[in-house]
Every structure is written in structure tokens, then in C-alpha cells.
Write a protein that holds these residues in place. Structure first.
Motif, PDB file in Angstrom:
ATOM      1  N   THR A 110       0.748  -1.449   0.486  1.00 38.29           N
ATOM      2  CA  THR A 110      -0.095  -0.149  -0.197  1.00 38.29           C
ATOM      3  C   THR A 110       1.233   1.472   0.345  1.00 38.29           C
ATOM      4  OG1 THR A 110       0.081   0.015   2.120  1.00 38.29           O
ATOM      5  CG2 THR A 110      -1.670  -1.189   1.144  1.00 38.29           C
ATOM      6  N   ASP A 112       0.873   3.685   2.240  1.00 42.06           N
ATOM      7  CA  ASP A 112       1.735   4.369   3.551  1.00 42.06           C
ATOM      8  C   ASP A 112       0.527   4.107   4.286  1.00 42.06           C
ATOM      9  OD1 ASP A 112      -0.720   5.373   3.871  1.00 42.06           O
ATOM     10  OD2 ASP A 112      -0.359   7.720   3.164  1.00 42.06           O
ATOM     11  N   ASN A 113       1.322   3.668   5.806  1.00 42.44           N
ATOM     12  CA  ASN A 113       0.737   2.905   6.903  1.00 42.44           C
ATOM     13  C   ASN A 113      -1.386   3.050   6.971  1.00 42.44           C
ATOM     14  OD1 ASN A 113       2.949   1.463   7.887  1.00 42.44           O
ATOM     15  ND2 ASN A 113       2.960   2.475   9.467  1.00 42.44           N
ATOM     16  N   ARG A 114      -1.138   4.782   5.982  1.00 42.31           N
ATOM     17  CA  ARG A 114      -2.972   4.723   6.829  1.00 42.31           C
ATOM     18  C   ARG A 114      -3.859   3.817   5.625  1.00 42.31           C
ATOM     19  NH1 ARG A 114      -4.945   9.594   7.760  1.00 42.31           N
ATOM     20  NH2 ARG A 114      -3.133  10.411   8.869  1.00 42.31           N
ATOM     21  N   ALA A 115      -2.898   3.149   4.614  1.00 41.51           N
ATOM     22  CA  ALA A 115      -3.508   2.952   3.939  1.00 41.51           C
ATOM     23  C   ALA A 115      -3.542   1.884   4.061  1.00 41.51           C
ATOM     24  CB  ALA A 115      -2.691   2.913   1.968  1.00 41.51           C
ATOM     25  N   ARG A 117      -3.397   0.743   6.677  1.00 46.49           N
ATOM     26  CA  ARG A 117      -4.625   0.344   8.882  1.00 46.49           C
ATOM     27  C   ARG A 117      -6.088  -0.436   7.528  1.00 46.49           C
ATOM     28  NH1 ARG A 117      -7.331   4.122  10.861  1.00 46.49           N
ATOM     29  NH2 ARG A 117      -8.676   2.344  12.801  1.00 46.49           N
ATOM     30  N   GLU A 118      -6.285   0.962   6.842  1.00 55.70           N
ATOM     31  CA  GLU A 118      -7.695   0.941   5.857  1.00 55.70           C
ATOM     32  C   GLU A 118      -7.766  -0.458   5.232  1.00 55.70           C
ATOM     33  OE1 GLU A 118     -11.467   1.254   4.658  1.00 55.70           O
ATOM     34  OE2 GLU A 118     -10.382   2.102   5.912  1.00 55.70           O
TER      35      GLU A 118
END
Length: 150
Positions: A110, A112-115, A117-118
Motif C-alpha cells: 500500500t 503508506d501505513n494509513r492505507a 490500516r484501511e
């Protein structure tokens, strides 16, 4: 489906190292005619030994800075349903049904980590047949390119 001989294995090794190698180059390196190399590659494609030709990607340079292995426990006998749903998700690079403590092992990439996580919390865990997940971040990757054999 026929068995692979030494020449077939040599061709496969060369194509794994460089999927863009020309038929002429492959033929010269395994010491067969271009027609023979072409016929062997075509046969291996038709037999499903060669499933396709692809590029090896540096995911970080391609804007996919976060990679992870995600393990899943799923409802018994739901593999086919879960697999179809997982294949529709963005960033899924590999899915395997495995034995042991988990049922499914996935490799995902992904932005980044936010993506990430999602993807895990929002998409994978929302699949009804997924009972639990565990995410292992990848800090560094190295692809193994075979030097000999398969």
C-alpha cells in the motif's frame, strides 16, 4: 502435460531472471535453435507451467511504501468465497491457503501505513467469513532469483 527436461528448466531459469529475454538470446544460452526454444516456451505456456510474464517491481519506488504479510483465520470451507473477495482488493500481491495456525497468508503493498490500516481494518476484516487477522510489517524485501534449478 509433459515432464520438464534440463533444457526446459534452463529456459525457465533464464526467463525468471529476465522475462524480456528474446527467443534468440534464450536459444543461444541454452544451446538450441530459435525454433526449438520458441516451441518449448509455447508448450510451457500452453501447459500452464509459465503462467505469464511480469516485471519485478520495487514497491517503494512505485509509491507503495508500506508492505505487510497478513494472516487470516477464516470460517471453515469458505476459502473460495474469501479468495474471490480478497482478489478484488487493491494492493494484494499474493494469497495462499496454508496449513497451521492460520488459514490464509497474504502479501500486500500500500501507499503508506494509513492505507494499510484501511485495507486490513476496513476491507479485509469486513469480509464476514474472516474471523481474525494478524499483520506483520515488512521492513525490507529481497527477491530470490534462482542461480540454478527451479
Amino acid at each position: 502435460m509433459s515432464r520438464l527436461d534440463r533444457v526446459d528448466r534452463s529456459i525457465l531459469r533464464l526467463l525468471r531472471q529476465d522475462g524480456r529475454a528474446s527467443i534468440r538470446s534464450v536459444a543461444e544460452r541454452v544451446h538450441v535453435s530459435r525454433a526449438n526454444a520458441y516451441a518449448r516456451i509455447s508448450r510451457m505456456v500452453e501447459d500452464g507451467v509459465i503462467r505469464g510474464f511480469t516485471a519485478r517491481v520495487d514497491h517503494e519506488k512505485a509509491g507503495q511504501a508500506a508492505s505487510a504479510y497478513v494472516t487470516l483465520r477464516i470460517v471453515q470451507n469458505s476459502w473460495r468465497t474469501v479468495r474471490e473477495q480478497l482478489l478484488r482488493l487493491p494492493g494484494v500481491a499474493h494469497i495462499a491457503l496454508v496449513g497451521g495456525d492460520y488459514d490464509v497468508l497474504m502479501l500486500v503493498h500500500t501507499a503508506d501505513n494509513r492505507a494499510l490500516r484501511e485495507l486490513v481494518l476496513g476491507s479485509i476484516q469486513s469480509i464476514p467469513e474472516v474471523l481474525s487477522t494478524r499483520t506483520m510489517l515488512v521492513f525490507e524485501e529481497t527477491d530470490q532469483i534462482p542461480a540454478d534449478g527451479l
